[in-house]
Design an enzyme around this catalytic site. Structure first.
Site, PDB file in Angstrom:
ATOM      1  CG  ASP A  89     -28.665  19.727  42.841  1.00 25.57           C
ATOM      2  OD1 ASP A  89     -28.262  19.583  44.005  1.00 25.57           O
ATOM      3  OD2 ASP A  89     -28.575  18.815  41.992  1.00 25.57           O
ATOM      4  CE  LYS A 141     -31.645  18.637  45.426  1.00 22.26           C
ATOM      5  NZ  LYS A 141     -31.059  17.576  44.595  1.00 22.26           N
TER       6      LYS A 141
HETATM    7  P1  5GP Z   1     -28.136  22.344  38.933  1.00 21.33           P
HETATM    8  O1  5GP Z   1     -27.431  21.102  39.417  1.00 21.33           O
HETATM    9  O2  5GP Z   1     -27.521  22.888  37.701  1.00 21.33           O
HETATM   10  O3  5GP Z   1     -28.272  23.363  40.057  1.00 21.33           O
HETATM   11  O4  5GP Z   1     -29.611  21.893  38.582  1.00 21.33           O
HETATM   12  C1  5GP Z   1     -29.950  21.531  37.266  1.00 21.33           C
HETATM   13  C2  5GP Z   1     -31.318  20.980  37.170  1.00 21.33           C
HETATM   14  O5  5GP Z   1     -31.298  19.662  37.671  1.00 21.33           O
HETATM   15  C3  5GP Z   1     -32.416  21.669  37.974  1.00 21.33           C
HETATM   16  O6  5GP Z   1     -32.956  22.808  37.325  1.00 21.33           O
HETATM   17  C4  5GP Z   1     -33.435  20.558  38.022  1.00 21.33           C
HETATM   18  O7  5GP Z   1     -34.205  20.547  36.845  1.00 21.33           O
HETATM   19  C5  5GP Z   1     -32.555  19.323  38.127  1.00 21.33           C
HETATM   20  N1  5GP Z   1     -32.462  18.880  39.530  1.00 21.33           N
HETATM   21  C6  5GP Z   1     -31.556  19.205  40.469  1.00 21.33           C
HETATM   22  N2  5GP Z   1     -31.855  18.626  41.647  1.00 21.33           N
HETATM   23  C7  5GP Z   1     -32.984  17.903  41.426  1.00 21.33           C
HETATM   24  C8  5GP Z   1     -33.818  17.069  42.261  1.00 21.33           C
HETATM   25  O8  5GP Z   1     -33.615  16.850  43.470  1.00 21.33           O
HETATM   26  N3  5GP Z   1     -34.895  16.508  41.649  1.00 21.33           N
HETATM   27  C9  5GP Z   1     -35.201  16.707  40.338  1.00 21.33           C
HETATM   28  N4  5GP Z   1     -36.278  16.102  39.871  1.00 21.33           N
HETATM   29  N5  5GP Z   1     -34.456  17.489  39.534  1.00 21.33           N
HETATM   30  C10 5GP Z   1     -33.363  18.086  40.079  1.00 21.33           C
END
Ligand code: 5GP
Ligand code: MG
Length: 190
Positions: free
Chosen positions: A112, A140
């Protein structure tokens, strides 16, 4: 279980076949790399599973990988900062310290903002592993706060909030067998 208001983005069968395909491709790459590096057949790939989100994806992925491997779970929890301060990361179970010279695959549910995976990748890279790959179920399509590439992504999805297949909303819905986009009305309720 009462069903949340959500739209299915990726169905169960599509996930199963794509995860098998990625597991097979990753295994071929790892085997070719082992031979190219002159490593013995006994060499063990180190799979870093980012808990808890990667649990469901990883369970399917590793069973599609005929590779000698060890499973090394890590737990990082991200917490949102204010709009002006940067977001933080709590380390609950850090990456193991014995990754030097080894082949490492970091497995997570979703790429994300990139903050979590970029930080884990840095911690791994510091130990001078033989190689590092990042493999995610979902990626994403967006600009990332902390640039990190997924070497393997099963699916590209729009920048929406998704649940299922390991991904939660407030601790729930990780056990949904497909990936769904949660309706805005659901998270605005809270
Ligand atoms: P980052 O923002 O560091 O890339 O993502 C961190 C964590 O946020 C991911 O491993 C995931 O657990 C959670 N996350 C990010 N996007 C989503 C989403 O669309 N849905 C859910 N349920 N969790 C998300
Ligand atoms: Mg996660």
């Amino acid at each position: 279980m009462s069903e949340p208001q959500a739209t299915v983005l990726i169905g169960e069968r599509e996930i199963a076949s794509r995860v098998r395909e990625v597991g097979a491709a990753l295994s071929r790459e790892l085997e070719q790399e082992r031979e190219a590096m002159g490593l013995p057949e006994s060499d063990r790939v180190q799979l870093i599973l980012v808990m808890t989100g990667a649990l469901v994806f990883a369970a399917d992925l590793i069973r599609a990988m005929p590779v000698r491997m060890e499973i090394r779970p890590v737990t990082f929890s991200s917490y949102p900062g204010t709009a002006t301060s940067s977001q933080g990361l709590d380390v609950i179970q850090d990456v193991p310290g014995d990754l030097g010279g080894r082949r490492v695959v970091i497995v997570d549910d979703i790429l994300d903002s990139g903050r979590t995976l970029a930080e884990i990748r840095r911690r791994v890279a510091k130990q001078n592993p033989a190689s590092v790959r990042v493999c995610v179920l979902l990626r994403k399509t967006k600009d990332r706060d902390d640039p990190v590439e997924a070497d393997l992504a099963c699916f590209d999805i729009p920048d929406a909030f998704v649940i299922g297949c390991g991904l939660d909303y407030d601790g729930l819905y990780r056990n949904l067998p497909d990936v769904r986009e949660l309706a805005e009305s659901e998270w605005k309720k809270a």
